[in-house]
Write a protein that holds these residues in place. Sequence first.
Motif, PDB file in Angstrom:
ATOM      1  N   CYS A 126       0.815  -1.217   0.000  1.00  0.00           N
ATOM      2  CA  CYS A 126       0.000   0.000   0.000  1.00  0.00           C
ATOM      3  C   CYS A 126       0.845   1.263   0.000  1.00  0.00           C
ATOM      4  O   CYS A 126       0.391   2.323  -0.458  1.00  0.00           O
ATOM      5  CB  CYS A 126      -0.949  -0.001   1.200  1.00  0.00           C
ATOM      6  SG  CYS A 126      -0.115   0.019   2.798  1.00  0.00           S
ATOM      7  N   THR A 127       2.079   1.187   0.510  1.00  0.00           N
ATOM      8  CA  THR A 127       2.918   2.393   0.564  1.00  0.00           C
ATOM      9  C   THR A 127       3.428   2.804  -0.812  1.00  0.00           C
ATOM     10  O   THR A 127       3.915   3.935  -0.966  1.00  0.00           O
ATOM     11  CB  THR A 127       4.115   2.150   1.496  1.00  0.00           C
ATOM     12  OG1 THR A 127       4.889   1.043   1.005  1.00  0.00           O
ATOM     13  CG2 THR A 127       3.632   1.841   2.905  1.00  0.00           C
ATOM     14  N   GLN A 128       3.335   1.923  -1.814  1.00  0.00           N
ATOM     15  CA  GLN A 128       3.796   2.245  -3.161  1.00  0.00           C
ATOM     16  C   GLN A 128       2.753   2.986  -3.984  1.00  0.00           C
ATOM     17  O   GLN A 128       3.060   3.438  -5.095  1.00  0.00           O
ATOM     18  CB  GLN A 128       4.194   0.945  -3.886  1.00  0.00           C
ATOM     19  CG  GLN A 128       5.221   0.107  -3.143  1.00  0.00           C
ATOM     20  CD  GLN A 128       6.532   0.836  -2.949  1.00  0.00           C
ATOM     21  OE1 GLN A 128       6.967   1.599  -3.816  1.00  0.00           O
ATOM     22  NE2 GLN A 128       7.168   0.617  -1.795  1.00  0.00           N
ATOM     23  N   LYS A 129       1.551   3.120  -3.462  1.00  0.00           N
ATOM     24  CA  LYS A 129       0.483   3.784  -4.210  1.00  0.00           C
ATOM     25  C   LYS A 129       0.568   5.284  -4.042  1.00  0.00           C
ATOM     26  O   LYS A 129       0.875   5.792  -2.955  1.00  0.00           O
ATOM     27  CB  LYS A 129      -0.872   3.267  -3.741  1.00  0.00           C
ATOM     28  CG  LYS A 129      -1.070   1.784  -4.022  1.00  0.00           C
ATOM     29  CD  LYS A 129      -2.485   1.336  -3.733  1.00  0.00           C
ATOM     30  CE  LYS A 129      -2.674  -0.136  -4.096  1.00  0.00           C
ATOM     31  NZ  LYS A 129      -4.057  -0.599  -3.901  1.00  0.00           N
ATOM     32  N   GLU A 130       0.258   5.981  -5.131  1.00  0.00           N
ATOM     33  CA  GLU A 130       0.319   7.436  -5.124  1.00  0.00           C
ATOM     34  C   GLU A 130      -0.772   8.002  -4.206  1.00  0.00           C
ATOM     35  O   GLU A 130      -1.926   7.596  -4.261  1.00  0.00           O
ATOM     36  CB  GLU A 130       0.141   7.968  -6.544  1.00  0.00           C
ATOM     37  CG  GLU A 130       0.303   9.469  -6.656  1.00  0.00           C
ATOM     38  CD  GLU A 130       0.115   9.952  -8.077  1.00  0.00           C
ATOM     39  OE1 GLU A 130       0.145  11.178  -8.298  1.00  0.00           O
ATOM     40  OE2 GLU A 130      -0.066   9.096  -8.963  1.00  0.00           O
ATOM     41  N   GLY A 131      -0.368   8.922  -3.360  1.00  0.00           N
ATOM     42  CA  GLY A 131      -1.306   9.538  -2.433  1.00  0.00           C
ATOM     43  C   GLY A 131      -1.491   8.784  -1.143  1.00  0.00           C
ATOM     44  O   GLY A 131      -2.360   9.148  -0.330  1.00  0.00           O
ATOM     45  N   TYR A 132      -0.680   7.739  -0.905  1.00  0.00           N
ATOM     46  CA  TYR A 132      -0.839   6.929   0.320  1.00  0.00           C
ATOM     47  C   TYR A 132      -0.617   7.766   1.572  1.00  0.00           C
ATOM     48  O   TYR A 132      -1.439   7.762   2.495  1.00  0.00           O
ATOM     49  CB  TYR A 132       0.139   5.753   0.278  1.00  0.00           C
ATOM     50  CG  TYR A 132       0.672   5.326   1.619  1.00  0.00           C
ATOM     51  CD1 TYR A 132      -0.085   4.566   2.497  1.00  0.00           C
ATOM     52  CD2 TYR A 132       1.967   5.714   2.036  1.00  0.00           C
ATOM     53  CE1 TYR A 132       0.401   4.193   3.739  1.00  0.00           C
ATOM     54  CE2 TYR A 132       2.458   5.346   3.271  1.00  0.00           C
ATOM     55  CZ  TYR A 132       1.681   4.586   4.118  1.00  0.00           C
ATOM     56  OH  TYR A 132       2.166   4.230   5.345  1.00  0.00           O
ATOM     57  N   ARG A 133       0.479   8.533   1.611  1.00  0.00           N
ATOM     58  CA  ARG A 133       0.793   9.285   2.828  1.00  0.00           C
ATOM     59  C   ARG A 133      -0.247  10.369   3.096  1.00  0.00           C
ATOM     60  O   ARG A 133      -0.673  10.565   4.238  1.00  0.00           O
ATOM     61  CB  ARG A 133       2.195   9.896   2.707  1.00  0.00           C
ATOM     62  CG  ARG A 133       2.654  10.604   3.976  1.00  0.00           C
ATOM     63  CD  ARG A 133       4.103  11.041   3.892  1.00  0.00           C
ATOM     64  NE  ARG A 133       4.493  11.772   5.084  1.00  0.00           N
ATOM     65  CZ  ARG A 133       4.925  11.213   6.219  1.00  0.00           C
ATOM     66  NH1 ARG A 133       5.019   9.910   6.308  1.00  0.00           N
ATOM     67  NH2 ARG A 133       5.271  11.964   7.252  1.00  0.00           N
ATOM     68  N   GLU A 134      -0.673  11.061   2.054  1.00  0.00           N
ATOM     69  CA  GLU A 134      -1.679  12.100   2.247  1.00  0.00           C
ATOM     70  C   GLU A 134      -2.995  11.516   2.764  1.00  0.00           C
ATOM     71  O   GLU A 134      -3.656  12.098   3.631  1.00  0.00           O
ATOM     72  CB  GLU A 134      -1.916  12.843   0.928  1.00  0.00           C
ATOM     73  CG  GLU A 134      -0.745  13.704   0.467  1.00  0.00           C
ATOM     74  CD  GLU A 134       0.359  12.892  -0.182  1.00  0.00           C
ATOM     75  OE1 GLU A 134       0.180  11.653  -0.333  1.00  0.00           O
ATOM     76  OE2 GLU A 134       1.411  13.476  -0.518  1.00  0.00           O
ATOM     77  N   PHE A 135      -3.364  10.335   2.256  1.00  0.00           N
ATOM     78  CA  PHE A 135      -4.606   9.703   2.684  1.00  0.00           C
ATOM     79  C   PHE A 135      -4.543   9.293   4.162  1.00  0.00           C
ATOM     80  O   PHE A 135      -5.481   9.532   4.937  1.00  0.00           O
ATOM     81  CB  PHE A 135      -4.893   8.482   1.806  1.00  0.00           C
ATOM     82  CG  PHE A 135      -6.073   7.675   2.247  1.00  0.00           C
ATOM     83  CD1 PHE A 135      -7.370   8.116   2.019  1.00  0.00           C
ATOM     84  CD2 PHE A 135      -5.898   6.467   2.928  1.00  0.00           C
ATOM     85  CE1 PHE A 135      -8.461   7.366   2.440  1.00  0.00           C
ATOM     86  CE2 PHE A 135      -6.990   5.721   3.348  1.00  0.00           C
ATOM     87  CZ  PHE A 135      -8.274   6.177   3.104  1.00  0.00           C
ATOM     88  N   VAL A 136      -3.434   8.693   4.583  1.00  0.00           N
ATOM     89  CA  VAL A 136      -3.307   8.227   5.969  1.00  0.00           C
ATOM     90  C   VAL A 136      -3.258   9.420   6.922  1.00  0.00           C
ATOM     91  O   VAL A 136      -3.873   9.401   7.999  1.00  0.00           O
ATOM     92  CB  VAL A 136      -2.058   7.338   6.121  1.00  0.00           C
ATOM     93  CG1 VAL A 136      -1.863   6.929   7.578  1.00  0.00           C
ATOM     94  CG2 VAL A 136      -2.172   6.103   5.247  1.00  0.00           C
ATOM     95  N   ILE A 137      -2.555  10.477   6.551  1.00  0.00           N
ATOM     96  CA  ILE A 137      -2.442  11.642   7.432  1.00  0.00           C
ATOM     97  C   ILE A 137      -3.810  12.265   7.676  1.00  0.00           C
ATOM     98  O   ILE A 137      -4.140  12.656   8.806  1.00  0.00           O
ATOM     99  CB  ILE A 137      -1.460  12.664   6.812  1.00  0.00           C
ATOM    100  CG1 ILE A 137      -0.031  12.113   6.871  1.00  0.00           C
ATOM    101  CG2 ILE A 137      -1.553  13.992   7.537  1.00  0.00           C
ATOM    102  CD1 ILE A 137       0.971  12.978   6.153  1.00  0.00           C
ATOM    103  N   THR A 138      -4.623  12.362   6.638  1.00  0.00           N
ATOM    104  CA  THR A 138      -5.947  12.970   6.799  1.00  0.00           C
ATOM    105  C   THR A 138      -6.921  12.012   7.476  1.00  0.00           C
ATOM    106  O   THR A 138      -7.778  12.437   8.257  1.00  0.00           O
ATOM    107  CB  THR A 138      -6.487  13.390   5.427  1.00  0.00           C
ATOM    108  OG1 THR A 138      -5.497  14.171   4.743  1.00  0.00           O
ATOM    109  CG2 THR A 138      -7.751  14.224   5.578  1.00  0.00           C
ATOM    110  N   THR A 139      -6.818  10.732   7.184  1.00  0.00           N
ATOM    111  CA  THR A 139      -7.739   9.760   7.799  1.00  0.00           C
ATOM    112  C   THR A 139      -7.514   9.634   9.292  1.00  0.00           C
ATOM    113  O   THR A 139      -8.465   9.488  10.068  1.00  0.00           O
ATOM    114  CB  THR A 139      -7.563   8.391   7.127  1.00  0.00           C
ATOM    115  OG1 THR A 139      -7.764   8.520   5.716  1.00  0.00           O
ATOM    116  CG2 THR A 139      -8.559   7.381   7.683  1.00  0.00           C
ATOM    117  N   LEU A 140      -6.251   9.710   9.729  1.00  0.00           N
ATOM    118  CA  LEU A 140      -5.909   9.558  11.144  1.00  0.00           C
ATOM    119  C   LEU A 140      -5.292  10.861  11.658  1.00  0.00           C
ATOM    120  O   LEU A 140      -4.059  10.998  11.708  1.00  0.00           O
ATOM    121  CB  LEU A 140      -4.927   8.391  11.326  1.00  0.00           C
ATOM    122  CG  LEU A 140      -5.378   7.020  10.780  1.00  0.00           C
ATOM    123  CD1 LEU A 140      -4.277   5.989  10.952  1.00  0.00           C
ATOM    124  CD2 LEU A 140      -6.651   6.559  11.473  1.00  0.00           C
TER     125      LEU A 140
END
Length: 471
Positions: A126-140
Amino acid sequence: MVQRIDKELLRKRAEHNDGELSSLKEVTLHQYDIEKIENLDVYCRHLEILFLQNNQISKIENLHKLKELKYLQLALNNVSKIENLEGCEALEKLDLTVNFVEDPLDVECLKGNEMLRELFLVGNPCTQKEGYREFVITTLPQLKNLDGRDITRSERIEAAQVYENVRKRFIREREERTGTVYEAKVEAEPAPQKANDHESSKAQYNENSTNSSDSLNEGRNPTPASGDIDELEEKRWRFQNEPVPHTPSARLEAARDLASMREGKNNQNPPTKQQQSPTPLFAPDGRVLQKNQGKWPFHFAITTDTITLHVELSKFVDTSLIDVDVQPTWLRISVKGKILQLVLDEEVQTENVLCERSRVTGWLAVTMVKAHVDKTKADVIEIRNKERRIKEDEERQKRALQRKQETSAERKKNYRTSFTPTESVDLRNIVADAQTPTASAKASIFDRTFSIMPPVVPDDFEDDPSVPPLC
């Protein structure tokens, strides 16, 4: 054999807590090839730190009752989905490094963990997908650190701007992947023709290895002859020559193959222990042999009524591991299988023995009453106490005599009592080092000279008779 998390394993890993599981706060269960999380919610309800890295765990389960769990370490496992952590209310750190989490939407199940501050998903697809970090930061929003990097305020603002588009894309990819994942699981299931496929691939490998150039075979082991291949050698050949896909099922199968290979190797070549012949304690003619297998320093203290053996044992040896056997003419002391056997100079009473051990040094003292002492007279404790009192009195008298001799020598040194006929004697200094001060010394203390000058009278001074004198 698959290792399970049972009560025996937990007690073994709880040695730092004296094997007590109900109050256990931390436990380490890494590198046990554990395939399932179980029994932790039964025996260890108050766990705060749980280490389960480098195992074969494929599902997060049976942790919902660990309300005090703060740190969960699940790196290097086969976890493919983040789930069943809603009940861990105190969870602050979750480490899922190098697992198989593919869907970034799985982190949405961690919204209820309000105490979560650190999350590690490095090495997951999942970390190789584009936008992964932005999604996790906003979700949590409760996170402060993601994958070892602190989350800044500006990063949160930028992530919130692209969150909606990224989430829609992840949902669409999940819907597209649902069918393919199911097909992949069906294909990944072991088919009954697996052995035949393996034989055909091995035969093809043998044919290619004989017909192809040597460069294609470089770095590979030759295929063993079919007549010499057994099950263990076949697994070893497959492990060394066939590529293994990076999937949870392949990783689990490889771990099981390695375990069976180790068991097979141990069964084929069991460790041969040389059986040592028992140590002879008596000579063929019946004489008692003296032995000191532990090489412990020892000495005897002999009095008129007792014989005491002092053995310098380590204070770290538990007393339950020490065994003493006293016979009329010899005694034997066994410490953790090592024997100290000594012959006595005099015969002793076997039923009148006292064993003592120092709490400070750990030394062992075995006091034995001699055979000539009347058994009805006193027991070993009374005799020992009487001898100690006598010894203390002797030492007290010895010290008093020594002090008297020192005092006499000091007096002879300070006072001269004899002179030669030709020597002139100064009777005034016959005592050289007198302790009392002499008369001259006393006088010198008060023998002081003062210079008193008359006051200067000014010229214009007038004596007033009405003023009384000062003295």
